[in-house]
Structures are given as C-alpha cells and as structure tokens.
Enzyme design. Structure first.
Site, PDB file in Angstrom:
ATOM      1  N   ARG A 103    -121.045 -19.686 -30.090  1.00  0.00           N
ATOM      2  CA  ARG A 103    -120.599 -18.339 -30.480  1.00  0.00           C
ATOM      3  C   ARG A 103    -119.669 -18.531 -31.669  1.00  0.00           C
ATOM      4  O   ARG A 103    -118.588 -19.112 -31.527  1.00  0.00           O
ATOM      5  CB  ARG A 103    -119.881 -17.658 -29.316  1.00  0.00           C
ATOM      6  CG  ARG A 103    -119.159 -16.393 -29.738  1.00  0.00           C
ATOM      7  CD  ARG A 103    -118.683 -15.582 -28.554  1.00  0.00           C
ATOM      8  NE  ARG A 103    -119.787 -14.900 -27.896  1.00  0.00           N
ATOM      9  CZ  ARG A 103    -119.650 -13.932 -26.993  1.00  0.00           C
ATOM     10  NH1 ARG A 103    -118.449 -13.535 -26.633  1.00  0.00           N
ATOM     11  NH2 ARG A 103    -120.704 -13.361 -26.451  1.00  0.00           N
ATOM     12  N   HIS A 130    -126.745 -10.897 -31.893  1.00  0.00           N
ATOM     13  CA  HIS A 130    -126.476 -11.241 -30.495  1.00  0.00           C
ATOM     14  C   HIS A 130    -127.814 -11.204 -29.741  1.00  0.00           C
ATOM     15  O   HIS A 130    -128.057 -10.311 -28.916  1.00  0.00           O
ATOM     16  CB  HIS A 130    -125.468 -10.255 -29.901  1.00  0.00           C
ATOM     17  CG  HIS A 130    -124.801 -10.717 -28.636  1.00  0.00           C
ATOM     18  ND1 HIS A 130    -125.042 -11.954 -28.071  1.00  0.00           N
ATOM     19  CD2 HIS A 130    -123.894 -10.100 -27.812  1.00  0.00           C
ATOM     20  CE1 HIS A 130    -124.314 -12.077 -26.965  1.00  0.00           C
ATOM     21  NE2 HIS A 130    -123.612 -10.972 -26.791  1.00  0.00           N
ATOM     22  N   GLN A 133    -128.133 -11.069 -25.773  1.00  0.00           N
ATOM     23  CA  GLN A 133    -127.787  -9.747 -25.259  1.00  0.00           C
ATOM     24  C   GLN A 133    -128.994  -8.818 -25.368  1.00  0.00           C
ATOM     25  O   GLN A 133    -129.359  -8.129 -24.402  1.00  0.00           O
ATOM     26  CB  GLN A 133    -126.603  -9.179 -26.061  1.00  0.00           C
ATOM     27  CG  GLN A 133    -126.158  -7.809 -25.598  1.00  0.00           C
ATOM     28  CD  GLN A 133    -125.504  -7.845 -24.236  1.00  0.00           C
ATOM     29  OE1 GLN A 133    -124.566  -8.603 -24.025  1.00  0.00           O
ATOM     30  NE2 GLN A 133    -125.967  -7.030 -23.304  1.00  0.00           N
ATOM     31  N   ASP A 222    -121.666   0.351 -28.080  1.00  0.00           N
ATOM     32  CA  ASP A 222    -120.892  -0.897 -28.091  1.00  0.00           C
ATOM     33  C   ASP A 222    -119.534  -0.556 -28.688  1.00  0.00           C
ATOM     34  O   ASP A 222    -119.352   0.523 -29.271  1.00  0.00           O
ATOM     35  CB  ASP A 222    -121.643  -1.958 -28.933  1.00  0.00           C
ATOM     36  CG  ASP A 222    -120.924  -3.302 -28.988  1.00  0.00           C
ATOM     37  OD1 ASP A 222    -120.079  -3.583 -28.107  1.00  0.00           O
ATOM     38  OD2 ASP A 222    -121.197  -4.089 -29.919  1.00  0.00           O
ATOM     39  N   CYS A 262    -123.148  -3.203 -23.780  1.00  0.00           N
ATOM     40  CA  CYS A 262    -123.200  -4.669 -23.609  1.00  0.00           C
ATOM     41  C   CYS A 262    -121.933  -5.218 -22.957  1.00  0.00           C
ATOM     42  O   CYS A 262    -121.954  -6.331 -22.439  1.00  0.00           O
ATOM     43  CB  CYS A 262    -123.440  -5.328 -24.958  1.00  0.00           C
ATOM     44  SG  CYS A 262    -122.169  -4.935 -26.169  1.00  0.00           S
ATOM     45  N   ARG A 290    -128.141 -10.894 -18.138  1.00  0.00           N
ATOM     46  CA  ARG A 290    -127.790 -11.990 -19.060  1.00  0.00           C
ATOM     47  C   ARG A 290    -128.131 -13.322 -18.387  1.00  0.00           C
ATOM     48  O   ARG A 290    -128.702 -14.215 -18.992  1.00  0.00           O
ATOM     49  CB  ARG A 290    -126.285 -11.951 -19.408  1.00  0.00           C
ATOM     50  CG  ARG A 290    -125.831 -10.738 -20.210  1.00  0.00           C
ATOM     51  CD  ARG A 290    -126.439 -10.706 -21.596  1.00  0.00           C
ATOM     52  NE  ARG A 290    -126.212 -11.939 -22.314  1.00  0.00           N
ATOM     53  CZ  ARG A 290    -125.084 -12.251 -22.978  1.00  0.00           C
ATOM     54  NH1 ARG A 290    -124.125 -11.371 -23.068  1.00  0.00           N
ATOM     55  NH2 ARG A 290    -124.956 -13.419 -23.599  1.00  0.00           N
TER      56      ARG A 290
HETATM   57  N1   CP Z   1    -121.666  -8.957 -23.796  1.00  0.00           N
HETATM   58  C1   CP Z   1    -121.104 -10.158 -24.014  1.00  0.00           C
HETATM   59  O1   CP Z   1    -121.615 -10.991 -24.771  1.00  0.00           O
HETATM   60  O2   CP Z   1    -119.938 -10.371 -23.334  1.00  0.00           O
HETATM   61  P1   CP Z   1    -118.926 -11.570 -23.541  1.00  0.00           P
HETATM   62  O3   CP Z   1    -118.304 -11.391 -24.906  1.00  0.00           O
HETATM   63  O4   CP Z   1    -117.918 -11.429 -22.444  1.00  0.00           O
HETATM   64  O5   CP Z   1    -119.669 -12.858 -23.465  1.00  0.00           O
HETATM   65  N1  NVA Z   2    -120.029  -6.201 -31.038  1.00  0.00           N
HETATM   66  C1  NVA Z   2    -119.205  -6.889 -30.061  1.00  0.00           C
HETATM   67  C2  NVA Z   2    -120.048  -7.434 -28.972  1.00  0.00           C
HETATM   68  C3  NVA Z   2    -119.304  -8.108 -27.862  1.00  0.00           C
HETATM   69  C4  NVA Z   2    -120.196  -8.733 -26.859  1.00  0.00           C
HETATM   70  C5  NVA Z   2    -118.421  -7.990 -30.750  1.00  0.00           C
HETATM   71  O1  NVA Z   2    -118.990  -8.685 -31.604  1.00  0.00           O
HETATM   72  O2  NVA Z   2    -117.251  -8.146 -30.442  1.00  0.00           O
END
Ligand code: CP
Ligand code: NVA
Length: 303
Positions: A103, A130, A133, A222, A262, A290
C-alpha cells in the site's frame, strides 16, 4: 499474469474466474473446509498508510491457505524507497518471500516494485487505484443483485482511487457506472476514456447526484478526504456539500437500491448514520468479501 496491480491488466474472463474462485472458497470455508495450497509460502505486506481491513484480511487469508505473512511498517525499513531504492528492495524481498503486497502513496512505487521483483506483487491501494476493493465490491454486488450485466452503480463523491478501480471493474464486467462529483473532483478524462474503450460496461460523469441515483441498483460512496489529503479537509468538506448520501438524496433513488461504502466511513460527512445503518446497507458484506476475494487472488498468484 504475475501481479495484480490494476483491473485493466486482466481480461473479463480472468476477472470472472477470480470471482468464481472467491465464491467457491467462501462456501468451502463457511462449512469448515479448507484449501491448504500455500503451505510454506510467505507474503510480505508493506504499508505506507494505515489499514484495518486490507492488512487483517490479507493476513487471515494467508493463514487460512496455510501460508504466513509479515507486516512491514515504513519506519521498520527506513521508508519505502528512502533507505534504499525500491528496485533494490524488490530484488532482496524476492529472494526471501513468495509474494509482496504493498500500500503506497505513489502509484509509480508499486509499478517499480513489480518491475524489479520476480515474485507476484499485489496492489493493496495507491493514490491512484484500489483494485482489491473493487473486486470484493463486485463479488458483493453479484451476491445481492444476481446478474452484474446492466447493473447501474451510482458513485457519489470523490473521483478517487476507489472510484477509478470501480469504474474499470464496471467496464470489464458490463455494468453501468455513473459518477456524481463536484466540479474539479471528477475522474480524469483518460481513465474515463480507458474504461469506455474496455466495454461492455459504460462509465459516465455528472455533477448532479440526484440524476446519478435515479434508477440505480447500487449507491456507493467513499470518504471525501483520502489518506494523504488531510491538509485539504476543510476545503474538501465545503466543496462536497450537496454530495452526501442521505435520506433526501435517496428520495430520487429506487427504494431497494443497495448502499455501499469501502470504509472507513465518516458519518455526517459523505454518508449519514441513518443511511449507513439502514436495512439496504450491504457495507459489512463488502468488508467481509475483502477476505474472500483476496484468498482467491493469493491462491491464483502464489500457488
Ligand atoms: N477499505 C480499505 O481498504 O480499508 P483499510 O484502509 O482499513 O484497509
Ligand atoms: N479513498 C480512500 C480509501 C480508503 C480505503 C483513501 O485512499 O484513503
């Protein structure tokens, strides 16, 4: 395919195959069965941003498939690409582990990791995409709406990483996605063009949330402030006024439209508590899926 970086790298058939495996393993594990296909395999999990769902669900999926996982915070390794170049990290990790999940802020970091690693690299969210997701979301839609083909998804809010991956998934799997964003927050024209070139699905944009939710099977939102955008919170919250998923907006939607998010969610901003907790909400099914999607993905890439 060695990696899972973007939905656009996969064909419709490959994505459907992953969805079928996700559903099959979900049923198998729900009755106490297992598929110990990753005995002795280890996944390195690199995180530049916080995570609850992604981190824990990947770790659980590895354990359930009889493998192991190592969680790595940036400070443990002196930052990704800071103490040493990403391309060196990729080659070192490839000598130890069987897969890398990351990530990162910059999308180019994960591209570089994948380019130089000889083991599979999985995108666990970047500022741009993502994909895990989006695939868990599609699995959830399939469970609740039967046929994905022709399904109308209204995404209300920010044209961000989640919206972009969902747009690509919609295009690949024959859904109709409409994004309603304030001016200046829409998805970039290139992504929209790319999604529409994919077909059979369609992706369109509007600045009118009520228009987007009319006839929608799914209403998705989101956060307005993604990780890394905290300094823009005040301006963003002002710009997104009128884009909240609330009871007033839902008057323009079919009464059985499902609500998706999400997570993490910021109640009172992009969604009200009332809508979040309503019977039409399938948000926690999304979270659960997930795990089921990623179990299938790990089996596919690492076994
Ligand atoms: N939706 C999602 O990716 O959650 P986290 O940021 O907690 O992993
Ligand atoms: N758009 C959000 C998604 C979190 C899972 C972010 O990038 O923070």
């Amino acid at each position: 395919m060695k990696d899972f970086l973007s939905i656009t790298d996969y064909t419709t058939e490959m994505l459907k195959d992953l969805l079928r495996t996700s559903a099959r393993l979900k049923s198998l594990y729900s009755v106490g069965g297992n598929d110990l296909c990753l005995t002795g395999k280890v996944l390195a999990m690199l995180f530049e941003k916080p995570s609850l769902r992604t981190r824990i669900s990947f770790h659980v999926a590895m354990a359930e498939l009889d493998g192991g996982a190592i969680y790595v915070k940036p400070e443990d390794i002196g930052g990704i690409g800071k103490r040493e170049p990403v391309k060196d990290m990729a080659r070192v990790l490839s000598r130890y582990v069987d897969g890398i999940m990351a990530r990162t802020f910059e999308h180019s970091t994960i591209i570089e990791l994948a380019r130089f690693s000889s083991v599979p690299v999985i995108n666990a969210l970047t500022d741009w995409l993502h994909p895990c997701q989006a695939m868990a979301d599609v699995l959830t839609m399939q469970e609740h709406c039967e046929d994905l083909k022709g399904l109308k998804i209204a995404f209300i809010g920010d044209g961000n990483n989640v919206a972009r991956s969902l747009a690509f998934a919609s295009a690949k799997l024959g859904m109709k996605m409409v994004l309603a964003t304030p001016p200046g927050y829409q998805l970039d024209a290139e992504s929209i063009q790319k999604a529409n070139q994919i077909a059979p699905g369609t992706v369109t944009q509007t600045n009118n949330p009520a228009q987007a939710v009319a006839g929608a099977n799914i209403i998705y939102t989101d956060t307005w402030v993604s990780m890394g955008q905290e300094a823009e919170k005040q301006k963003r919250c002002a710009d997104f006024a009128g884009f909240q998923v609330n009871a007033e907006l839902l008057k323009a939607a079919p009464p059985d439209a499902k609500i998706m998010h999400c997570l993490p969610a910021y109640r009172g901003l992009e969604i009200t508590d009332e809508v979040f907790e309503s019977p039409n909400s399938i948000i926690f099914d999304q979270s659960e899926n997930r795990l089921h999607f990623q179990r299938a993905l790990l089996k596919k890439l690492l076994s």
